[in-house]
Design an enzyme around this catalytic site. Structure first.
Site, mmCIF file in Angstrom:
data_model
loop_
_atom_site.group_PDB
_atom_site.id
_atom_site.type_symbol
_atom_site.label_atom_id
_atom_site.label_comp_id
_atom_site.label_asym_id
_atom_site.label_seq_id
_atom_site.Cartn_x
_atom_site.Cartn_y
_atom_site.Cartn_z
ATOM 1 C CG ASP A 12 90.858 -2.075 22.838
ATOM 2 O OD1 ASP A 12 90.965 -3.297 23.107
ATOM 3 O OD2 ASP A 12 89.765 -1.499 22.723
ATOM 4 C CE1 TYR A 229 85.169 4.464 16.414
ATOM 5 C CE2 TYR A 229 83.910 2.430 16.217
ATOM 6 C CZ TYR A 229 84.463 3.429 16.994
ATOM 7 O OH TYR A 229 84.317 3.381 18.363
ATOM 8 C CE LYS A 232 86.069 9.065 18.646
ATOM 9 N NZ LYS A 232 86.439 9.755 17.419
HETATM 10 P P1 13P Z 1 87.140 1.524 22.299
HETATM 11 O O1 13P Z 1 87.729 2.544 21.379
HETATM 12 O O2 13P Z 1 87.419 1.810 23.737
HETATM 13 O O3 13P Z 1 87.561 0.133 21.917
HETATM 14 O O4 13P Z 1 85.555 1.607 22.174
HETATM 15 C C1 13P Z 1 85.001 1.350 20.940
HETATM 16 C C2 13P Z 1 83.517 1.511 20.896
HETATM 17 O O5 13P Z 1 82.955 1.417 19.822
HETATM 18 C C3 13P Z 1 82.764 1.805 22.119
HETATM 19 O O6 13P Z 1 81.386 1.861 21.904
HETATM 20 MG MG MG Z 2 87.790 -1.691 22.596
HETATM 21 MG MG MG Z 3 89.235 1.884 24.678
#
Ligand code: 13P
Ligand code: MG
Ligand code: MG
Ligand code: 13P
Length: 372
Positions: A12, A229, A232
């Protein structure tokens, strides 16, 4: 005989409208970079796509797994796309590039990697899975069904090369160690591990008959690399199909129904896994639901089998009414879960929430607690 490597590397690097979708300018950079690398003879073929806000680089080459050149190419491509994302002030620009300098292998640096090197058969169908708003262990259920459940995979009963079973490599993400378990003999022990999705994830699968590689999955846990964090992990997985491996339809039939995976909004909620075609590969409602795309490809002479114009031929497997039932189930489950708001089990348990921003909120309250 020279072996072909399929490398699926993703990150990402910034997205449009929060964490929704990869926009065209980033695709263009990725396609240009990989076209140059193909021109230079580093890779043989490539296909760029997205799983929601994750940029997915599918490449074939003769450099083997964990090649510094191939990983370097992916890293440079992600860096270039992240720079463009910064210029455009896209959301989370450079999100998954957790270190400044490339050091030989993108594993442990943020991007997710699934790679398989093999000697090509007469015909080599492969399914490429890519998911957004979830974690690598989201594939545990899917891979168990495909390679160990005879009610899912007829070949485990019917195909003489599959009745011997498969070997699963399972990674313990907390202690950074792996174990190999063989099915069907050890299928209960395997389930004992991989049912704990917070900790254990399937990383590789081999056919037991001849130890031929059958599947590979990314195992990046961003929170464990970064210690906090940062979105994900949004995993990828490669699965070989047909003649001695599960048939293509056996690989995709687990998604006849939805199942729950960890991720969704702020990486903090259980959400139904929703299979979608590439045109619906974007996360919207409550930043989801967590979505999975599946590309059917054929590997031929070191390349993705291509059409007359040289474009890779891709079967967009979930872009099919056959998966409407799973989509409807997913939305129904999504609506039930969202009624629960921030109450468990809609929200992840405390151990998983350690890696979110929740502990900061709890810390703010700490001074106000009085002894009971
Ligand atoms: P991603 O991991 O796809 O960037 O999403 C992060 C997030 O906090 C979605 O609410
Ligand atoms: Mg993202
Ligand atoms: Mg993502
Ligand atoms: P075909 O007879 O169409 O090759 O299909 C065989 C098969 O294994 C289907 O799963």
């Amino acid at each position: 005989m020279v072996k072909t490597t399929v490398s699926m590397i993703k990150a990402d690097v910034g997205s449009l409208a929060g964490h929704t979708v990869v926009p065209e300018p980033l695709f263009r950079i990725a396609r240009e970079r990989l076209a140059e690398a193909k021109e230079a003879g580093l890779i043989n073929s490539f296909y760029v796509f997205n799983a929601g806000d994750d940029l997915e680089l599918l490449m074939t080459h003769f450099k083997g797994e964990n090649s510094e050149e191939i990983h370097g190419l992916a890293w440079d491509t992600f860096k270039a796309a992240a720079d463009r994302a910064k210029e455009l002030k896209l959301y989370g620009a450079g999100q998954d590039l957790l270190v400044d300098a490339f050091s030989g292998n993108v594993k442990g640096m943020g991007p997710g990697v699934a790679e398989m090197e093999f000697e090509e058969r007469g015909s080599d169908p492969v399914v490429v899975f890519a998911a957004d708003k979830t974690e690598p262990a989201a594939f545990n259920y899917l891979l168990y069904k495909v390679f160990a459940d005879p009610f899912n995979t007829a070949g485990l009963v019917i195909d003489p090369r599959m009745v011997v079973g498969f070997k699963f490599e399972v990674l313990d993400a907390i202690e950074s160690k792996t174990v190999v378990l063989k099915t069907p003999e050890e299928s209960y022990s395997l389930l004992a591990l991989i049912g704990t999705t917070e900790r254990y994830m399937i990383s590789r699968i081999w056919r037991a008959e001849d130890d031929e590689i059958a599947a590979a999955s990314s195992t990046t846990k961003l929170s464990l690399i970064a210690g906090k964090y940062v979105g994900k992990d949004d995993p990828v997985c490669l699965v070989r199909g047909q003649s001695g491996f599960p048939a293509m339809g056996e690989i995709t039939v687990p998604l006849l129904h939805t199942y729950l995976v960890a991720g969704w909004m702020r990486g903090s909620h259980w959400g139904p896994f929703m299979p979608v075609g590439l045109k619906d590969s974007r996360c919207t409602v409550f930043d989801g639901p967590p979505r999975i795309v599946a590309l059917g490809i054929q590997i031929a002479d070191g390349k993705l089998a291509s059409d007359d114009e040289g474009r890779p031929m891709i079967a967009d497997i979930f872009a099919d009414p056959a998966f409407d039932l799973a989509r409807r189930e997913a939305l129904e489950l999504a609506s039930h879960l969202r009624r629960m708001g921030e109450f468990e089990p809609a929200r992840l348990g405390p151990a998983a929430m350690e890696y979110t921003t929740l502990p900061q909120v709890l810390k703010q309250l700490e001074p106000r607690f009085r002894k009971a």
